[in-house]
Design a protein around this motif. Sequence first.
Motif, PDB file in Angstrom:
ATOM      1  N   LYS A  61     -16.912 -41.483   9.602  1.00  0.00           N
ATOM      2  CA  LYS A  61     -17.104 -40.962   8.243  1.00  0.00           C
ATOM      3  C   LYS A  61     -17.704 -39.552   8.261  1.00  0.00           C
ATOM      4  O   LYS A  61     -17.318 -38.688   7.490  1.00  0.00           O
ATOM      5  CB  LYS A  61     -18.019 -41.902   7.456  1.00  0.00           C
ATOM      6  CG  LYS A  61     -18.282 -41.441   6.038  1.00  0.00           C
ATOM      7  CD  LYS A  61     -19.165 -42.424   5.303  1.00  0.00           C
ATOM      8  CE  LYS A  61     -19.459 -41.938   3.899  1.00  0.00           C
ATOM      9  NZ  LYS A  61     -20.370 -42.829   3.193  1.00  0.00           N
ATOM     10  N   HIS A  62     -18.647 -39.306   9.174  1.00  0.00           N
ATOM     11  CA  HIS A  62     -19.383 -38.047   9.164  1.00  0.00           C
ATOM     12  C   HIS A  62     -18.858 -36.997  10.130  1.00  0.00           C
ATOM     13  O   HIS A  62     -19.169 -35.806   9.979  1.00  0.00           O
ATOM     14  CB  HIS A  62     -20.868 -38.320   9.456  1.00  0.00           C
ATOM     15  CG  HIS A  62     -21.550 -39.034   8.333  1.00  0.00           C
ATOM     16  ND1 HIS A  62     -21.561 -40.400   8.231  1.00  0.00           N
ATOM     17  CD2 HIS A  62     -22.214 -38.567   7.257  1.00  0.00           C
ATOM     18  CE1 HIS A  62     -22.211 -40.747   7.142  1.00  0.00           C
ATOM     19  NE2 HIS A  62     -22.627 -39.662   6.532  1.00  0.00           N
ATOM     20  N   CYS A  65     -15.344 -36.818  11.478  1.00  0.00           N
ATOM     21  CA  CYS A  65     -13.930 -37.089  11.729  1.00  0.00           C
ATOM     22  C   CYS A  65     -13.048 -35.844  11.744  1.00  0.00           C
ATOM     23  O   CYS A  65     -11.857 -35.949  11.975  1.00  0.00           O
ATOM     24  CB  CYS A  65     -13.406 -38.076  10.689  1.00  0.00           C
ATOM     25  SG  CYS A  65     -13.448 -37.411   9.004  1.00  0.00           S
ATOM     26  N   SER A 107     -18.348 -46.615  12.412  1.00  0.00           N
ATOM     27  CA  SER A 107     -17.962 -46.350  11.023  1.00  0.00           C
ATOM     28  C   SER A 107     -18.688 -45.103  10.506  1.00  0.00           C
ATOM     29  O   SER A 107     -18.094 -44.231   9.863  1.00  0.00           O
ATOM     30  CB  SER A 107     -18.284 -47.565  10.152  1.00  0.00           C
ATOM     31  OG  SER A 107     -17.980 -47.310   8.811  1.00  0.00           O
ATOM     32  N   TYR A 108     -19.975 -45.015  10.809  1.00  0.00           N
ATOM     33  CA  TYR A 108     -20.756 -43.829  10.439  1.00  0.00           C
ATOM     34  C   TYR A 108     -20.177 -42.588  11.111  1.00  0.00           C
ATOM     35  O   TYR A 108     -19.975 -41.552  10.481  1.00  0.00           O
ATOM     36  CB  TYR A 108     -22.216 -44.030  10.837  1.00  0.00           C
ATOM     37  CG  TYR A 108     -23.109 -42.868  10.454  1.00  0.00           C
ATOM     38  CD1 TYR A 108     -23.838 -42.884   9.267  1.00  0.00           C
ATOM     39  CD2 TYR A 108     -23.226 -41.742  11.272  1.00  0.00           C
ATOM     40  CE1 TYR A 108     -24.652 -41.826   8.904  1.00  0.00           C
ATOM     41  CE2 TYR A 108     -24.035 -40.676  10.910  1.00  0.00           C
ATOM     42  CZ  TYR A 108     -24.747 -40.727   9.734  1.00  0.00           C
ATOM     43  OH  TYR A 108     -25.546 -39.659   9.376  1.00  0.00           O
TER      44      TYR A 108
END
Length: 167
Positions: free
Chosen positions: A76-77, A79, A72-73
């Motif tokens: 988010k960072h 992509c 998920s991190y």
Amino acid sequence: MRSKTSHTERIIPAETPAGIVALHLKRYQFALEHITGHFVLDVACGAGYGASYLAESGIHVIGADIDRQALSYAKKHYCGPKNLTFIQVDGMRAAFAACQFDAICSFETIEHLPDAYLFLREVKRLLTPDGVFIVSTPVVPRSVLHPSNPYHYQEWNPADFNRLLCE
């Protein structure tokens, strides 16, 4: 192929001292010098900073990890690039076809796995005939099963690790 994972064993760039992040990123800089193909698997990519670094060079990179929070991190960072994909996997056999990757990176991962031999067989299966496996693990003076680090199944000294990789 379940692994011993924990946030304490993860490098989250925003939560980790810059020097430690830079030290881990050196592994990816080294890898980039040895990757000749265009399709790379980053096993246990964690927060994704290394996979992103490799993708910046134009290589197509799949970052794979068991941990949903880490992915998920990463998503988010990191992509942005179309040549970078993050996926959740628990074992590589179900996720990937044989001879799919020109290179596989696995940094500070193998010691977390209960069956290093199974992992290495999968790496071999996934690599193209000319593929390269770039791996790191902590250096210890004496190989040990069940080390004091609660997240590691085994740690190897350099000679034993080399033997493991050559079997």
